[in-house]
Design a protein around this motif. Structure first.
Motif, PDB file in Angstrom:
ATOM      1  N   ASN A  73       0.838  -1.223   0.000  1.00  0.00           N
ATOM      2  CA  ASN A  73       0.000   0.000   0.000  1.00  0.00           C
ATOM      3  C   ASN A  73       0.854   1.246   0.000  1.00  0.00           C
ATOM      4  OD1 ASN A  73      -2.226  -1.590   0.167  1.00  0.00           O
ATOM      5  ND2 ASN A  73      -2.547  -1.270   2.372  1.00  0.00           N
ATOM      6  N   LEU A  74       1.855   1.259   0.888  1.00  0.00           N
ATOM      7  CA  LEU A  74       2.709   2.444   0.982  1.00  0.00           C
ATOM      8  C   LEU A  74       3.597   2.566  -0.253  1.00  0.00           C
ATOM      9  CD1 LEU A  74       3.707   2.623   4.763  1.00  0.00           C
ATOM     10  CD2 LEU A  74       1.881   3.831   3.573  1.00  0.00           C
ATOM     11  N   GLN A  75       4.034   1.423  -0.788  1.00  0.00           N
ATOM     12  CA  GLN A  75       4.855   1.479  -2.007  1.00  0.00           C
ATOM     13  C   GLN A  75       4.048   2.063  -3.167  1.00  0.00           C
ATOM     14  OE1 GLN A  75       8.329   0.699  -2.288  1.00  0.00           O
ATOM     15  NE2 GLN A  75       7.830   1.933  -4.099  1.00  0.00           N
ATOM     16  N   ASP A  76       2.783   1.664  -3.246  1.00  0.00           N
ATOM     17  CA  ASP A  76       1.915   2.188  -4.318  1.00  0.00           C
ATOM     18  C   ASP A  76       1.702   3.691  -4.142  1.00  0.00           C
ATOM     19  OD1 ASP A  76      -0.119   1.923  -6.490  1.00  0.00           O
ATOM     20  OD2 ASP A  76      -1.433   2.607  -4.883  1.00  0.00           O
ATOM     21  N   TRP A  77       1.496   4.106  -2.890  1.00  0.00           N
ATOM     22  CA  TRP A  77       1.311   5.544  -2.588  1.00  0.00           C
ATOM     23  C   TRP A  77       2.577   6.297  -3.001  1.00  0.00           C
ATOM     24  CZ3 TRP A  77       0.559   7.748   3.062  1.00  0.00           C
ATOM     25  CH2 TRP A  77      -0.066   8.996   2.996  1.00  0.00           C
ATOM     26  N   SER A  78       3.715   5.735  -2.635  1.00  0.00           N
ATOM     27  CA  SER A  78       4.996   6.341  -2.972  1.00  0.00           C
ATOM     28  C   SER A  78       5.153   6.482  -4.493  1.00  0.00           C
ATOM     29  CB  SER A  78       6.125   5.475  -2.398  1.00  0.00           C
ATOM     30  OG  SER A  78       7.367   5.951  -2.826  1.00  0.00           O
ATOM     31  N   ASP A  79       4.854   5.414  -5.227  1.00  0.00           N
ATOM     32  CA  ASP A  79       5.004   5.446  -6.693  1.00  0.00           C
ATOM     33  C   ASP A  79       4.142   6.554  -7.295  1.00  0.00           C
ATOM     34  OD1 ASP A  79       6.667   3.291  -6.439  1.00  0.00           O
ATOM     35  OD2 ASP A  79       5.180   1.799  -7.068  1.00  0.00           O
ATOM     36  N   ARG A  80       2.904   6.655  -6.789  1.00  0.00           N
ATOM     37  CA  ARG A  80       1.995   7.695  -7.318  1.00  0.00           C
ATOM     38  C   ARG A  80       2.521   9.093  -7.019  1.00  0.00           C
ATOM     39  NH1 ARG A  80      -3.116   5.759  -8.515  1.00  0.00           N
ATOM     40  NH2 ARG A  80      -3.312   3.580  -7.926  1.00  0.00           N
ATOM     41  N   LEU A  81       3.000   9.274  -5.789  1.00  0.00           N
ATOM     42  CA  LEU A  81       3.474  10.602  -5.393  1.00  0.00           C
ATOM     43  C   LEU A  81       4.734  10.988  -6.164  1.00  0.00           C
ATOM     44  CD1 LEU A  81       2.826  10.421  -1.551  1.00  0.00           C
ATOM     45  CD2 LEU A  81       1.813  12.077  -3.128  1.00  0.00           C
ATOM     46  N   LEU A  82       5.685  10.047  -6.255  1.00  0.00           N
ATOM     47  CA  LEU A  82       6.958  10.368  -6.902  1.00  0.00           C
ATOM     48  C   LEU A  82       6.790  10.623  -8.402  1.00  0.00           C
ATOM     49  CD1 LEU A  82       9.574   8.060  -5.115  1.00  0.00           C
ATOM     50  CD2 LEU A  82       8.664  10.242  -4.401  1.00  0.00           C
ATOM     51  N   ALA A  83       5.682  10.134  -8.970  1.00  0.00           N
ATOM     52  CA  ALA A  83       5.433  10.350 -10.400  1.00  0.00           C
ATOM     53  C   ALA A  83       4.818  11.732 -10.668  1.00  0.00           C
ATOM     54  CB  ALA A  83       4.496   9.265 -10.929  1.00  0.00           C
ATOM     55  N   ARG A  84       4.387  12.420  -9.635  1.00  0.00           N
ATOM     56  CA  ARG A  84       3.702  13.717  -9.817  1.00  0.00           C
ATOM     57  C   ARG A  84       4.686  14.821 -10.135  1.00  0.00           C
ATOM     58  NH1 ARG A  84      -1.872  13.734  -8.255  1.00  0.00           N
ATOM     59  NH2 ARG A  84      -2.306  15.971  -8.402  1.00  0.00           N
ATOM     60  N   LYS A  85       4.280  15.683 -11.070  1.00  0.00           N
ATOM     61  CA  LYS A  85       5.155  16.779 -11.513  1.00  0.00           C
ATOM     62  C   LYS A  85       5.538  17.687 -10.351  1.00  0.00           C
ATOM     63  CE  LYS A  85       5.174  20.265 -15.109  1.00  0.00           C
ATOM     64  NZ  LYS A  85       4.193  21.301 -15.292  1.00  0.00           N
ATOM     65  N   SER A  86       4.561  17.995  -9.503  1.00  0.00           N
ATOM     66  CA  SER A  86       4.819  18.913  -8.373  1.00  0.00           C
ATOM     67  C   SER A  86       5.886  18.344  -7.441  1.00  0.00           C
ATOM     68  CB  SER A  86       3.530  19.140  -7.580  1.00  0.00           C
ATOM     69  OG  SER A  86       3.068  17.905  -7.051  1.00  0.00           O
ATOM     70  N   VAL A  87       5.848  17.033  -7.248  1.00  0.00           N
ATOM     71  CA  VAL A  87       6.820  16.389  -6.349  1.00  0.00           C
ATOM     72  C   VAL A  87       8.197  16.404  -7.025  1.00  0.00           C
ATOM     73  CG1 VAL A  87       7.429  14.266  -5.121  1.00  0.00           C
ATOM     74  CG2 VAL A  87       5.038  15.014  -5.207  1.00  0.00           C
ATOM     75  N   LYS A  88       8.222  16.076  -8.307  1.00  0.00           N
ATOM     76  CA  LYS A  88       9.505  16.113  -9.048  1.00  0.00           C
ATOM     77  C   LYS A  88      10.087  17.527  -8.995  1.00  0.00           C
ATOM     78  CE  LYS A  88       8.572  12.382 -12.263  1.00  0.00           C
ATOM     79  NZ  LYS A  88       8.100  12.019 -13.568  1.00  0.00           N
ATOM     80  N   ASN A  89       9.241  18.532  -9.209  1.00  0.00           N
ATOM     81  CA  ASN A  89       9.720  19.925  -9.216  1.00  0.00           C
ATOM     82  C   ASN A  89      10.187  20.399  -7.843  1.00  0.00           C
ATOM     83  OD1 ASN A  89       9.107  20.115 -11.878  1.00  0.00           O
ATOM     84  ND2 ASN A  89       7.242  21.333 -11.618  1.00  0.00           N
ATOM     85  N   SER A  90       9.746  19.693  -6.802  1.00  0.00           N
ATOM     86  CA  SER A  90      10.091  20.138  -5.440  1.00  0.00           C
ATOM     87  C   SER A  90      11.462  19.607  -4.989  1.00  0.00           C
ATOM     88  CB  SER A  90       9.017  19.659  -4.445  1.00  0.00           C
ATOM     89  OG  SER A  90       9.135  18.257  -4.233  1.00  0.00           O
TER      90      SER A  90
END
Ligand code: GSH
Length: 217
Positions: free
Chosen positions: A177-194
């Motif tokens: 569950n947490l790995q899936d959450w992590s994958d989704r978050l790390l794929a987001r542009k805002s997270v990459k830009n941060s």
């Protein structure tokens, strides 16, 4: 209203929360980087705690990442908090809960022995357990809707990825569950830009300077 200015330290997870939120909302903002462990005099004059993030808005100074987040959420669209007051309050409680994980990642970075590194990993895994039980196997913390609670947890997953990639320590091991959450978050542009340029090198350099067990062996 003038452009808000965020005072940042390049690898601070608490600042990263504010950056992700500003990016998600498409806010036009300025960012100033300081070395928070050797701060300039002007920063100590405006910051009551000597900590980042600080957000300057007009002549006002805001501090504490949760308060800064709530301000940005109130002032700029789109809104990311759930509308229901009870769910919103529950989200705020869990946003606070994730703060303790940041202490854990810092402790692990700076651990001086295998024993203490193992202890910090164990503690973070314990802390994660309750978060996992609430989040469950849904796409985002509140189900289908991306929200503030997701944003406030994202910097933890950036750091979990850093430990996995650089030191073979998988904090999320066995937790789908947490790995899936992590994958989704790390794929987001805002997270990459941060994530600041050279993030991993800066983190490792700090560990070398502090004679961290993970780099000295
Ligand atoms: N509770 C604060 C924590 C902020 C914090 O600990 N920031 C660290 C950098 S990641 C800091 O400024 N440390 C400097 C110090 O403790 O003197 C928040 O959520 O904003």
């Amino acid at each position: 209203m003038s452009k808000p200015k965020l005072i940042s330290f390049n690898v601070c997870p608490f600042v990263q929360r504010s950056v992700i939120l500003l990016e998600e909302k498409g806010v036009d903002y300025d960012i100033d980087f300081i070395d928070v462990y050797d701060p300039p005099a002007w920063f100590l004059e405006i910051s009551p705690t000597g900590k980042v993030p600080v957000l300057q808005v007009n002549d006002e100074v805001l501090f504490e990442s949760t308060v800064i987040g709530e301000y940005i959420e109130e002032v700029y669209d789109p809104k990311f908090h759930p509308a229901d007051p009870l769910i919103k309050a529950k989200n705020r409680a869990w946003m606070e809960y994730t703060s303790s994980l940041y202490g854990g990642t810092f402790n692990l970075m700076m651990a001086k022995s295998k024993g203490s590194a193992d202890k910090f990993v164990k503690e973070m895994r314990e802390t994660q357990k309750s978060l996992d039980e609430v989040k469950q196997n849904r796409p985002w913390f509140n189900g289908d809707e991306f929200s503030m609670a997701d944003i406030f947890a994202a910097p933890y997953f950036v750091r979990a990825e850093f430990f996995k990639k650089n030191f073979n320590i998988d904090l999320l091991e066995g937790n789908a569950n947490l790995q899936d959450w992590s994958d989704r978050l790390l794929a987001r542009k805002s997270v990459k830009n941060s994530i600041v340029k050279g993030f991993e090198n800066i983190m490792v350099e700090r560990m070398v300077e502090n004679k961290s067990f993970l780099v000295t062996g």
